[in-house]
Structures are given as structure tokens and as C-alpha cells.
Design a protein around this motif. Structure first.
Motif, mmCIF file in Angstrom:
data_model
loop_
_atom_site.group_PDB
_atom_site.id
_atom_site.type_symbol
_atom_site.label_atom_id
_atom_site.label_comp_id
_atom_site.label_asym_id
_atom_site.label_seq_id
_atom_site.Cartn_x
_atom_site.Cartn_y
_atom_site.Cartn_z
ATOM 1 N N VAL A 1 -5.827 -0.884 5.334
ATOM 2 C CA VAL A 1 -5.724 -1.065 6.788
ATOM 3 C C VAL A 1 -4.172 -1.197 7.350
ATOM 4 O O VAL A 1 -3.544 -2.039 6.889
ATOM 5 N N MET A 2 -4.083 -0.266 7.950
ATOM 6 C CA MET A 2 -2.307 -0.070 8.295
ATOM 7 C C MET A 2 -2.207 -0.713 9.702
ATOM 8 O O MET A 2 -2.711 -0.259 10.721
ATOM 9 N N ASP A 3 -1.388 -1.504 9.997
ATOM 10 C CA ASP A 3 -0.930 -2.024 11.367
ATOM 11 C C ASP A 3 0.230 -1.136 11.611
ATOM 12 O O ASP A 3 1.365 -1.185 11.035
ATOM 13 N N ASP A 4 0.022 0.032 12.675
ATOM 14 C CA ASP A 4 0.996 0.973 12.673
ATOM 15 C C ASP A 4 2.267 0.720 13.336
ATOM 16 O O ASP A 4 3.249 1.100 13.179
ATOM 17 N N ASN A 5 2.205 -0.591 14.192
ATOM 18 C CA ASN A 5 3.545 -1.031 14.623
ATOM 19 C C ASN A 5 4.417 -1.894 13.667
ATOM 20 O O ASN A 5 5.676 -1.522 13.488
ATOM 21 N N ARG B 1 4.027 -1.826 10.478
ATOM 22 C CA ARG B 1 4.277 -1.013 9.235
ATOM 23 C C ARG B 1 3.919 -1.701 8.042
ATOM 24 O O ARG B 1 4.507 -1.887 7.164
ATOM 25 N N GLU B 2 2.789 -2.379 8.085
ATOM 26 C CA GLU B 2 2.270 -3.209 7.171
ATOM 27 C C GLU B 2 0.805 -3.215 6.751
ATOM 28 O O GLU B 2 0.046 -2.775 7.483
ATOM 29 N N ASN B 3 0.261 -3.313 5.430
ATOM 30 C CA ASN B 3 -1.056 -3.059 5.106
ATOM 31 C C ASN B 3 -1.501 -4.748 4.659
ATOM 32 O O ASN B 3 -1.018 -5.172 3.788
ATOM 33 N N PRO B 4 -1.995 -5.277 5.753
ATOM 34 C CA PRO B 4 -2.499 -6.383 5.381
ATOM 35 C C PRO B 4 -3.738 -6.764 4.549
ATOM 36 O O PRO B 4 -3.709 -8.177 4.156
ATOM 37 N N VAL B 5 -4.367 -5.894 4.278
ATOM 38 C CA VAL B 5 -5.655 -6.112 3.482
ATOM 39 C C VAL B 5 -5.848 -5.083 2.608
ATOM 40 O O VAL B 5 -6.704 -3.827 2.780
ATOM 41 N N PRO B 6 -5.146 -4.855 1.430
ATOM 42 C CA PRO B 6 -5.101 -3.643 0.427
ATOM 43 C C PRO B 6 -6.543 -4.238 -0.411
ATOM 44 O O PRO B 6 -6.446 -4.929 -1.083
ATOM 45 N N LEU B 7 -7.646 -3.483 -0.095
ATOM 46 C CA LEU B 7 -8.940 -3.825 -0.814
ATOM 47 C C LEU B 7 -9.146 -2.688 -1.950
ATOM 48 O O LEU B 7 -9.503 -1.613 -1.458
ATOM 49 N N ALA B 8 -8.806 -3.175 -3.154
ATOM 50 C CA ALA B 8 -9.233 -2.137 -4.195
ATOM 51 C C ALA B 8 -10.257 -2.258 -5.136
ATOM 52 O O ALA B 8 -10.743 -3.454 -5.043
ATOM 53 N N GLY B 9 -10.896 -1.233 -5.594
ATOM 54 C CA GLY B 9 -12.040 -1.458 -6.565
ATOM 55 C C GLY B 9 -12.993 -0.168 -6.200
ATOM 56 O O GLY B 9 -12.722 0.807 -5.620
ATOM 57 N N THR B 10 -14.186 -0.321 -6.780
ATOM 58 C CA THR B 10 -15.344 0.412 -6.731
ATOM 59 C C THR B 10 -16.558 -0.127 -7.183
ATOM 60 O O THR B 10 -16.586 -0.966 -8.014
#
Length: 95
Positions: A47-51, A53-62
Motif C-alpha cells: 500500500v503506497m502513499d504516493d505523495n 513515498r512510503e509503504n505504511p503496511v507491507p503485508l507479506a505471506g500466503t
């Protein structure tokens, strides 16, 4: 011989896009996938905040179930203010 139809094109809303001038106004959702050395695949929801330039919730997994994704987005919205626009794979969700 029968003629093939042309490519279907998406019809826009006719409104010009409003560019963000501060954080939390435009988020982009993207699923990124890769494989481990043993062949197992995993996905990351970015989830990229375009202004900002940060990814506040990198959700990894499967696997990423829809309930898990919505729970993480709800948590993100409760921690930050709700965004005005979310873009995901050529789809815009605006207020």
C-alpha cells in the motif's frame, strides 16, 4: 470472412484527476509476488502513499484472504486519516 471487433476500452468518468498535495490523499494498492529458493511462492500487499513515498503496511505471506486484506486496510485507516483516492490495477476508488 467475419470481422473481429476492436479492443474494448475503459470509459473514464470525464473528471480530471486531482493530484495529491499532501500525505494520505492518494494510495496505490499492488500485489507483488516472488518465489523462495525452494520454489514456494509468496505475495506482498504493498500500500503506497504516493505523495509521501512510503509503504505504511507491507503485508507479506500466503495466502492473502480478502478478510485479512480488509482488516489490514481498516487498521491502516484507523491509524491514519482515511484517504481520498485508492488506485489499484487501473481502477480508481474515489470519495
Amino acid at each position: 470472412m467475419r470481422r473481429r471487433g476492436g479492443r474494448k476500452r475503459v470509459l473514464g468518468t470525464g473528471r480530471p484527476l486531482v493530484l495529491p498535495d499532501g500525505p494520505n490523499q492518494w494510495w496505490s494498492l499492488e500485489f507483488v509476488s516472488d518465489a523462495l529458493t525452494d520454489g514456494r511462492r509468496f505475495r506482498i500487499l504493498a500500500v503506497m502513499d504516493d505523495n509521501a513515498r512510503e509503504n505504511p503496511v507491507p503485508l507479506a505471506g500466503t495466502p492473502h484472504t480478502c478478510l485479512r486484506v480488509t482488516r489490514e486496510l481498516d487498521r491502516l485507516i484507523s491509524e491514519r486519516s482515511q484517504t481520498g483516492t485508492i488506485a489499484s490495477d487501473n481502477v480508481l476508488f474515489a470519495e
